[in-house]
Each structure stands twice: as C-alpha cells, then as structure tokens.
Design a protein around this motif. Structure first.
Motif, PDB file in Angstrom:
ATOM      1  N   PHE A 109     -28.371  -3.317  10.710  1.00  0.00           N
ATOM      2  CA  PHE A 109     -28.466  -1.865  10.594  1.00  0.00           C
ATOM      3  C   PHE A 109     -27.132  -1.290  11.028  1.00  0.00           C
ATOM      4  CE2 PHE A 109     -28.872   2.138  12.915  1.00  0.00           C
ATOM      5  CZ  PHE A 109     -29.341   2.960  11.911  1.00  0.00           C
ATOM      6  N   SER A 110     -26.621  -0.312  10.297  1.00  0.00           N
ATOM      7  CA  SER A 110     -25.379   0.372  10.635  1.00  0.00           C
ATOM      8  C   SER A 110     -25.684   1.846  10.852  1.00  0.00           C
ATOM      9  CB  SER A 110     -24.349   0.210   9.514  1.00  0.00           C
ATOM     10  OG  SER A 110     -23.176   0.971   9.799  1.00  0.00           O
ATOM     11  N   GLY A 111     -25.295   2.368  12.039  1.00  0.00           N
ATOM     12  CA  GLY A 111     -25.572   3.763  12.338  1.00  0.00           C
ATOM     13  C   GLY A 111     -25.212   4.077  13.779  1.00  0.00           C
ATOM     14  N   PRO A 112     -25.642   5.239  14.281  1.00  0.00           N
ATOM     15  CA  PRO A 112     -25.297   5.643  15.644  1.00  0.00           C
ATOM     16  C   PRO A 112     -26.001   4.806  16.697  1.00  0.00           C
ATOM     17  CG  PRO A 112     -26.881   7.171  14.698  1.00  0.00           C
ATOM     18  CD  PRO A 112     -26.460   6.253  13.587  1.00  0.00           C
ATOM     19  N   SER A 113     -25.313   4.540  17.795  1.00  0.00           N
ATOM     20  CA  SER A 113     -25.891   3.761  18.885  1.00  0.00           C
ATOM     21  C   SER A 113     -27.005   4.543  19.561  1.00  0.00           C
ATOM     22  CB  SER A 113     -24.822   3.408  19.915  1.00  0.00           C
ATOM     23  OG  SER A 113     -25.392   2.776  21.040  1.00  0.00           O
ATOM     24  N   VAL A 114     -28.048   3.821  19.953  1.00  0.00           N
ATOM     25  CA  VAL A 114     -29.174   4.451  20.644  1.00  0.00           C
ATOM     26  C   VAL A 114     -28.880   4.606  22.140  1.00  0.00           C
ATOM     27  CG1 VAL A 114     -30.787   3.500  18.993  1.00  0.00           C
ATOM     28  CG2 VAL A 114     -30.317   2.241  21.090  1.00  0.00           C
ATOM     29  N   ILE A 115     -27.801   3.975  22.609  1.00  0.00           N
ATOM     30  CA  ILE A 115     -27.438   3.987  24.023  1.00  0.00           C
ATOM     31  C   ILE A 115     -25.980   4.413  24.143  1.00  0.00           C
ATOM     32  CG2 ILE A 115     -27.374   2.621  26.152  1.00  0.00           C
ATOM     33  CD1 ILE A 115     -29.139   0.555  24.602  1.00  0.00           C
ATOM     34  N   VAL A 125     -26.715  14.803   9.764  1.00  0.00           N
ATOM     35  CA  VAL A 125     -27.293  13.502  10.123  1.00  0.00           C
ATOM     36  C   VAL A 125     -26.275  12.399   9.854  1.00  0.00           C
ATOM     37  CG1 VAL A 125     -29.114  11.852   9.572  1.00  0.00           C
ATOM     38  CG2 VAL A 125     -29.629  14.298   9.660  1.00  0.00           C
ATOM     39  N   PRO A 126     -26.028  11.520  10.812  1.00  0.00           N
ATOM     40  CA  PRO A 126     -25.058  10.429  10.621  1.00  0.00           C
ATOM     41  C   PRO A 126     -25.501   9.440   9.553  1.00  0.00           C
ATOM     42  CG  PRO A 126     -26.315  10.090  12.623  1.00  0.00           C
ATOM     43  CD  PRO A 126     -26.661  11.466  12.146  1.00  0.00           C
ATOM     44  N   LYS A 127     -24.540   8.748   8.991  1.00  0.00           N
ATOM     45  CA  LYS A 127     -24.821   7.750   7.967  1.00  0.00           C
ATOM     46  C   LYS A 127     -25.577   6.583   8.561  1.00  0.00           C
ATOM     47  CE  LYS A 127     -22.497   4.921   4.441  1.00  0.00           C
ATOM     48  NZ  LYS A 127     -21.180   4.530   3.869  1.00  0.00           N
ATOM     49  N   MET A 128     -26.647   6.169   7.886  1.00  0.00           N
ATOM     50  CA  MET A 128     -27.463   5.052   8.356  1.00  0.00           C
ATOM     51  C   MET A 128     -27.821   4.157   7.186  1.00  0.00           C
ATOM     52  SD  MET A 128     -29.921   7.113  11.025  1.00  0.00           S
ATOM     53  CE  MET A 128     -29.979   8.545   9.944  1.00  0.00           C
ATOM     54  N   GLU A 129     -27.585   2.851   7.352  1.00  0.00           N
ATOM     55  CA  GLU A 129     -27.828   1.898   6.275  1.00  0.00           C
ATOM     56  C   GLU A 129     -28.523   0.640   6.799  1.00  0.00           C
ATOM     57  OE1 GLU A 129     -24.341   2.483   2.992  1.00  0.00           O
ATOM     58  OE2 GLU A 129     -23.765   1.432   4.834  1.00  0.00           O
ATOM     59  N   PHE A 130     -29.388   0.071   5.939  1.00  0.00           N
ATOM     60  CA  PHE A 130     -30.080  -1.177   6.227  1.00  0.00           C
ATOM     61  C   PHE A 130     -29.566  -2.242   5.264  1.00  0.00           C
ATOM     62  CE2 PHE A 130     -33.010   2.435   6.623  1.00  0.00           C
ATOM     63  CZ  PHE A 130     -33.358   2.356   7.965  1.00  0.00           C
ATOM     64  N   PHE A 131     -29.293  -3.440   5.776  1.00  0.00           N
ATOM     65  CA  PHE A 131     -28.793  -4.543   4.964  1.00  0.00           C
ATOM     66  C   PHE A 131     -29.845  -5.652   4.950  1.00  0.00           C
ATOM     67  CE2 PHE A 131     -25.285  -2.068   6.331  1.00  0.00           C
ATOM     68  CZ  PHE A 131     -24.236  -2.254   5.447  1.00  0.00           C
ATOM     69  N   TYR A 132     -30.379  -5.958   3.765  1.00  0.00           N
ATOM     70  CA  TYR A 132     -31.471  -6.921   3.623  1.00  0.00           C
ATOM     71  C   TYR A 132     -31.071  -8.122   2.778  1.00  0.00           C
ATOM     72  CZ  TYR A 132     -35.377  -4.245   5.594  1.00  0.00           C
ATOM     73  OH  TYR A 132     -36.246  -3.597   6.443  1.00  0.00           O
ATOM     74  N   ALA A 133     -31.456  -9.295   3.237  1.00  0.00           N
ATOM     75  CA  ALA A 133     -31.329 -10.503   2.429  1.00  0.00           C
ATOM     76  C   ALA A 133     -32.566 -10.598   1.551  1.00  0.00           C
ATOM     77  CB  ALA A 133     -31.213 -11.732   3.321  1.00  0.00           C
ATOM     78  N   PRO A 134     -32.405 -10.673   0.215  1.00  0.00           N
ATOM     79  CA  PRO A 134     -33.571 -10.751  -0.669  1.00  0.00           C
ATOM     80  C   PRO A 134     -34.267 -12.095  -0.533  1.00  0.00           C
ATOM     81  CG  PRO A 134     -31.551 -11.059  -1.917  1.00  0.00           C
ATOM     82  CD  PRO A 134     -31.136 -10.690  -0.521  1.00  0.00           C
ATOM     83  N   GLY A 135     -35.524 -12.126  -0.977  1.00  0.00           N
ATOM     84  CA  GLY A 135     -36.303 -13.353  -0.918  1.00  0.00           C
ATOM     85  C   GLY A 135     -37.770 -13.052  -1.087  1.00  0.00           C
ATOM     86  N   ASP A 155     -25.386 -12.699   0.274  1.00  0.00           N
ATOM     87  CA  ASP A 155     -25.640 -11.528  -0.565  1.00  0.00           C
ATOM     88  C   ASP A 155     -26.775 -10.703   0.040  1.00  0.00           C
ATOM     89  OD1 ASP A 155     -23.678 -12.164  -2.400  1.00  0.00           O
ATOM     90  OD2 ASP A 155     -25.037 -13.285  -3.695  1.00  0.00           O
ATOM     91  N   VAL A 156     -26.573  -9.401   0.114  1.00  0.00           N
ATOM     92  CA  VAL A 156     -27.583  -8.514   0.684  1.00  0.00           C
ATOM     93  C   VAL A 156     -27.710  -7.248  -0.149  1.00  0.00           C
ATOM     94  CG1 VAL A 156     -27.332  -9.327   3.064  1.00  0.00           C
ATOM     95  CG2 VAL A 156     -25.869  -7.467   2.229  1.00  0.00           C
ATOM     96  N   GLU A 157     -28.898  -6.643  -0.071  1.00  0.00           N
ATOM     97  CA  GLU A 157     -29.150  -5.346  -0.689  1.00  0.00           C
ATOM     98  C   GLU A 157     -29.026  -4.287   0.407  1.00  0.00           C
ATOM     99  OE1 GLU A 157     -29.517  -4.837  -3.805  1.00  0.00           O
ATOM    100  OE2 GLU A 157     -30.036  -6.812  -4.616  1.00  0.00           O
ATOM    101  N   VAL A 158     -28.402  -3.153   0.067  1.00  0.00           N
ATOM    102  CA  VAL A 158     -28.156  -2.101   1.051  1.00  0.00           C
ATOM    103  C   VAL A 158     -28.986  -0.864   0.701  1.00  0.00           C
ATOM    104  CG1 VAL A 158     -26.411  -0.691   2.210  1.00  0.00           C
ATOM    105  CG2 VAL A 158     -25.807  -2.965   1.332  1.00  0.00           C
ATOM    106  N   PHE A 159     -29.662  -0.319   1.712  1.00  0.00           N
ATOM    107  CA  PHE A 159     -30.501   0.867   1.545  1.00  0.00           C
ATOM    108  C   PHE A 159     -30.045   1.943   2.531  1.00  0.00           C
ATOM    109  CE2 PHE A 159     -32.859  -2.938   0.538  1.00  0.00           C
ATOM    110  CZ  PHE A 159     -33.413  -2.655  -0.698  1.00  0.00           C
ATOM    111  N   ALA A 160     -30.048   3.188   2.090  1.00  0.00           N
ATOM    112  CA  ALA A 160     -29.621   4.304   2.933  1.00  0.00           C
ATOM    113  C   ALA A 160     -30.818   5.171   3.298  1.00  0.00           C
ATOM    114  CB  ALA A 160     -28.579   5.152   2.208  1.00  0.00           C
TER     115      ALA A 160
END
Length: 246
Positions: free
Chosen positions: A219-225, A201-211, A184-189
């Motif tokens: 992280f989901s988003g555009p490649s840096v390379i 701006v492209p869609k960017m999201e962070f997926f965190y395990a709570p604790g 289970d993870v929390e997702v932040f944009a």
C-alpha cells in the motif's frame, strides 16, 4: 485539509490476509509487515496481524511497533465475513493518544472518537446499509470485485470516516499493471467520488499480485503514525512477510 489526510489511517491498516474457514473450530493466521520510506527503503515501523475466523465473523488484531519494538498502535476489528458489516472496531495510538471505538447495532453505527488521549470523546450515530464499509474490509472488497475492476468498472461505496464522525462516497478503480520487486502487480487507486474533495485527499494505491486469490503486496499512501514529528508522510507498507508468531 489535515483532517482529510487522516484518511490514510483507515486505509493502510486494512486487513491484508484472510484466514481459511474451518468446520467447527476457529481458523487463524498471522502475517508480518513493514512501513518504509519509498526512496531509501528505511524501515520506520514493523508489525503483525492475527486473523481469526469464528462462526460467521472474522476478527483481525493488528499491532505496530517502532524500531525499539515498542508498541505504537493497535487495532481490533470484528466484522461479518459475508456482508462485511463491521460489528466492532477499536484502535489506539500510544504516540498521539488518538482513539476510535465503533459498534453496530441493527442498522445503526455508533462512533466514539478522540484525536488525543486527554481530549473528550466525540460521539455520533450513523446509518449502516449494504453499501457502507470500513477501511479494514478493503481487501475483501477488492478481491470480491476483482474481475469487474480489471474490466475498468468503478467500485463505489460509502466509507466510514470516524475522525470526521461521518461517512462519504468513495471509489476504487484499477489504474495500471506494473512491476513490483520483480513481480507483476495490478494497481488500484482509492479516491472520493466528489471531485472537489480529491484535491484534499492524499494519493493512495494498492498493489496486488494476481492469482486464484489475489494477494495485497503493498500500500502506498500517508503514514498512520508520525515519523520524526512529521505527519502524513508518504510511505510504503509491505505485506506478506511470513510471521513466526502464533
């Protein structure tokens, strides 16, 4: 639009581990990561980040490698652990020649940037205040504001954009709770505060395990390379792989 898509460079390279403070000595840690295709899970790049806490500052050194283990990108960031004020930051790409150098002095931030290795540096100086942040400290920001974000509050700030030689208003907010590889993870944009810029701006999201200390897992988003000549390709960066390096 191409310039705004380069925002992924600031985000997906964010520091994703925090070394524990040490009394009278340097604390350090290392973690590995992978950049992969969201559909096929093909791994395009791998890397590791070394974190050192010394005195009041944290230093994060990040290295990216291609499939042949050739270094394609490096970062070196030093920031104040309490205020998250970026003291120095350098990034260099051996693929594109892109290079960024940042340095703060007092309330001023000096930026030197070039998109290609043979291009001259463009320079500017910006004001740095308590609400100004660099993408390398996003993990600290999210963890420090965890409870407020889960309650639906927006985290608003000025984000330094070296490739544009400016800073702009951005915001981070919680979007949902989901499952990631059985956890289970929390997702932040992340998005601009200006709604007109959101289309650029492209869609960017962070997926965190709570604790007790929430952990960034993806992280989901555009490649840096660039990948096979394609820029800004959507990728997943998987964090938290145990590193054997020291």
């Amino acid at each position: 639009m191409r310039h705004w898509r380069k925002l992924g460079t600031l985000v997906s390279l964010l520091g994703f581990i925090t070394a524990s403070p040490a009394q009278g000595k340097e604390a350090s840690d290392t973690m590995e990561f992978q950049i992969r295709d969201p559909a096929t899970r093909e791994v395009f790049f791998q890397g590791f980040e070394k974190v050192h806490d010394t005195g009041a500052s944290t230093r994060k050194e990040t290295f990216f490698f291609d499939k042949a283990r050739k270094e394609v990108l490096m970062e070196d960031a030093v920031y104040n652990r309490e205020t998250l004020r970026m003291e120095t930051y350098v990034s260099r790409s051996s693929v594109t020649g892109e290079e960024t150098v940042l340095k703060t002095e007092g309330k001023s931030l000096k930026i030197s940037y070039r998109a290609e290795g043979d291009a001259p540096f463009k320079e500017t100086t910006l004001s740095w205040n308590a609400d100004t942040f660099h993408g390398k400290t996003f993990d600290d920001l999210i963890v420090r504001n965890w409870d407020n974000l889960l309650q639906g509050k927006m985290l608003k700030f000025d984000l330094v954009l070296p490739f544009r030689l400016e800073s702009r208003g951005f915001q981070i907010f919680r979007t949902k709770r989901t499952n990631l590889d059985g956890q289970d993870v929390e997702v932040f944009a992340l998005q601009p505060q200006n709604f007109l810029l959101r289309a650029l701006v492209p869609k960017m999201e962070f997926f965190y395990a709570p604790g007790t200390r929430p952990q960034l897992k993806m992280f989901s988003g555009p490649s840096v390379i660039p990948i096979q000549g394609e820029t800004n390709r959507t990728v997943e960066i998987i964090y938290g792989l145990p590193g054997a390096r020291s």
